[in-house]
Write a protein that holds these residues in place. Structure first.
Motif, mmCIF file in Angstrom:
data_model
loop_
_atom_site.group_PDB
_atom_site.id
_atom_site.type_symbol
_atom_site.label_atom_id
_atom_site.label_comp_id
_atom_site.label_asym_id
_atom_site.label_seq_id
_atom_site.Cartn_x
_atom_site.Cartn_y
_atom_site.Cartn_z
ATOM 1 N N ASN A 128 -11.839 -1.197 -10.688
ATOM 2 C CA ASN A 128 -11.407 -2.179 -9.694
ATOM 3 C C ASN A 128 -12.017 -3.517 -10.100
ATOM 4 O OD1 ASN A 128 -10.173 -0.150 -8.269
ATOM 5 N ND2 ASN A 128 -11.603 -0.190 -6.548
ATOM 6 N N TYR A 179 -12.542 -7.809 -9.057
ATOM 7 C CA TYR A 179 -12.639 -8.682 -7.888
ATOM 8 C C TYR A 179 -12.946 -10.117 -8.309
ATOM 9 C CZ TYR A 179 -13.439 -4.108 -5.739
ATOM 10 O OH TYR A 179 -13.323 -2.801 -5.346
ATOM 11 N N TYR A 184 -8.466 -8.932 -5.284
ATOM 12 C CA TYR A 184 -8.941 -7.748 -5.950
ATOM 13 C C TYR A 184 -7.766 -6.979 -6.512
ATOM 14 C CZ TYR A 184 -7.877 -4.740 -1.884
ATOM 15 O OH TYR A 184 -7.254 -4.052 -0.866
ATOM 16 N N VAL A 237 -6.661 -3.016 -8.193
ATOM 17 C CA VAL A 237 -6.997 -1.616 -8.457
ATOM 18 C C VAL A 237 -6.275 -1.094 -9.697
ATOM 19 C CG1 VAL A 237 -7.534 -1.169 -6.044
ATOM 20 C CG2 VAL A 237 -5.213 -0.750 -6.906
ATOM 21 N N GLN A 281 -15.858 -2.592 -10.224
ATOM 22 C CA GLN A 281 -16.351 -1.353 -9.631
ATOM 23 C C GLN A 281 -15.799 -0.232 -10.487
ATOM 24 O OE1 GLN A 281 -14.616 -0.272 -5.863
ATOM 25 N NE2 GLN A 281 -16.516 0.627 -5.123
ATOM 26 N N THR A 284 -14.778 4.839 -7.507
ATOM 27 C CA THR A 284 -14.835 4.793 -6.047
ATOM 28 C C THR A 284 -16.241 5.162 -5.585
ATOM 29 O OG1 THR A 284 -12.529 5.433 -5.940
ATOM 30 C CG2 THR A 284 -13.816 5.695 -3.942
ATOM 31 N N ASN A 285 -16.702 4.454 -4.580
ATOM 32 C CA ASN A 285 -18.011 4.692 -3.960
ATOM 33 C C ASN A 285 -19.180 4.236 -4.830
ATOM 34 O OD1 ASN A 285 -16.566 5.898 -1.866
ATOM 35 N ND2 ASN A 285 -16.800 7.941 -2.740
ATOM 36 N N GLN A 286 -18.877 3.517 -5.895
ATOM 37 C CA GLN A 286 -19.927 2.942 -6.714
ATOM 38 C C GLN A 286 -20.127 1.469 -6.344
ATOM 39 O OE1 GLN A 286 -21.823 4.599 -9.191
ATOM 40 N NE2 GLN A 286 -20.927 6.290 -8.050
ATOM 41 N N PRO A 287 -21.307 0.920 -6.603
ATOM 42 C CA PRO A 287 -21.522 -0.499 -6.296
ATOM 43 C C PRO A 287 -20.720 -1.391 -7.225
ATOM 44 C CG PRO A 287 -23.386 0.395 -7.470
ATOM 45 C CD PRO A 287 -22.503 1.561 -7.153
ATOM 46 N N GLN A 288 -20.517 -2.615 -6.808
ATOM 47 C CA GLN A 288 -19.886 -3.605 -7.665
ATOM 48 C C GLN A 288 -20.938 -4.240 -8.568
ATOM 49 O OE1 GLN A 288 -17.614 -6.389 -5.305
ATOM 50 N NE2 GLN A 288 -16.367 -4.780 -4.409
ATOM 51 N N HIS A 289 -20.499 -4.590 -9.769
ATOM 52 C CA HIS A 289 -21.364 -5.289 -10.720
ATOM 53 C C HIS A 289 -20.706 -6.604 -11.076
ATOM 54 C CE1 HIS A 289 -23.979 -1.797 -11.233
ATOM 55 N NE2 HIS A 289 -22.867 -1.078 -11.160
ATOM 56 N N PHE A 290 -21.533 -7.640 -11.166
ATOM 57 C CA PHE A 290 -21.015 -8.993 -11.245
ATOM 58 C C PHE A 290 -21.212 -9.635 -12.614
ATOM 59 C CE2 PHE A 290 -20.011 -10.034 -6.815
ATOM 60 C CZ PHE A 290 -20.568 -8.943 -6.173
ATOM 61 N N PHE A 335 -25.946 -1.298 0.138
ATOM 62 C CA PHE A 335 -26.567 -1.885 -1.042
ATOM 63 C C PHE A 335 -27.347 -3.139 -0.659
ATOM 64 C CE2 PHE A 335 -23.772 0.740 -3.525
ATOM 65 C CZ PHE A 335 -22.542 0.685 -2.905
ATOM 66 N N TYR A 364 -28.319 -6.655 -2.790
ATOM 67 C CA TYR A 364 -28.170 -7.450 -3.999
ATOM 68 C C TYR A 364 -29.133 -8.630 -3.925
ATOM 69 C CZ TYR A 364 -23.765 -5.159 -5.363
ATOM 70 O OH TYR A 364 -22.807 -4.266 -5.759
#
Lengths: 112, 114
Positions: free
Chosen positions: A32, A34, A49, A51, A94, A97-103, B35, B37
């Motif tokens: 995913n 964003y 976003y 998918v 992401q 599913t159900n994992q944190p987002q990383h930026f 979470f 951050y």
């Protein structure tokens, strides 16, 4: 391991000019993706976003658009920038599913 | 609709001391993820810690720990032995199970006093 790249880091554009910010993710498939905007000292505003390839959901009506031409590529565009488009833009992914987002590291956009 | 509230816009802590940042959320779901951050002056968003709602045990990552109170819908972050590098904006975030969008709180700006 997964990595996310976002560029450019800084951009200064005149009002009315076009915009293209690019974000790519490596080390994962079908994430995913964003786009967020953040005003100085403020929280995150979700703009778009996705998918999957070609699937874009818009959260806020505006003169920006997003595209996902490839699985791990996410582009934020505008045909004509407004002063109000200034801000800090963050791309995130992401993996599952159900994992944190990383930026990504973000793009600081200034409109003159 | 789910919301995340951080009632402390700004906090400060003395170096080497402990500080707790508050977060509350509103949801009718029983299964979700939370979470914290960190966003330092460089503005990079860094995942600090995560908590699964089905786990009763509070998550811990080195000097960072959470106090998860599911019934109270509270998810506070405790930073022990605060360091100058902990100075940052901290965002609490909520993710409903199998949902695509994370809900972020408005953030708490933490200053560390040497």
């Amino acid at each position: 391991s997964q990595t996310i790249h976002q560029w450019p880091a800084t951009l200064v554009q005149p009002v009315g000019s076009p915009l293209s910010l690019e974000c790519t993710v490596e080390g994962t498939s079908n994430p995913n993706l964003y786009w967020y905007r953040q005003a100085a000292g403020r929280g995150l505003q979700l703009l778009f976003y996705s998918v999957g390839i070609g699937q874009i959901s818009s959260e806020v009506p505006q003169n920006l658009s997003a595209s996902r031409p490839q699985d791990r590529q996410f582009i934020l565009s505008s045909k004509k920038l407004l002063l109000s488009d200034s801000g800090f833009y963050l791309c995130a992914y992401q993996q599952l599913t159900n994992q944190p987002q990383h930026f990504g590291d973000g793009t600081r956009l200034s409109i003159l | 609709a789910q919301t995340v509230t951080q009632s402390q816009p700004e906090m400060s802590v003395q170096e080497a001391e402990t500080v707790t940042l508050s977060c509350t959320y509103d949801t009718s779901e029983s299964d979700y993820y939370l979470f914290w951050y960190k966003q330092p002056p460089s503005r990079q968003m860094i995942l600090v810690i995560r908590q699964e709602a089905y786990k009763q045990q509070n998550a811990t990552e080195n000097r960072f720990s959470v106090n998860f109170q599911k019934a109270a819908k509270s998810f506070s972050l405790k930073i022990s032995d605060s360091q100058l590098g902990d100075a940052a904006m901290y965002f609490c975030a909520y993710l409903k199970t199998s949902y695509d969008k994370v809900i972020f709180g408005p953030g708490t700006s933490l200053s560390v006093i040497p």
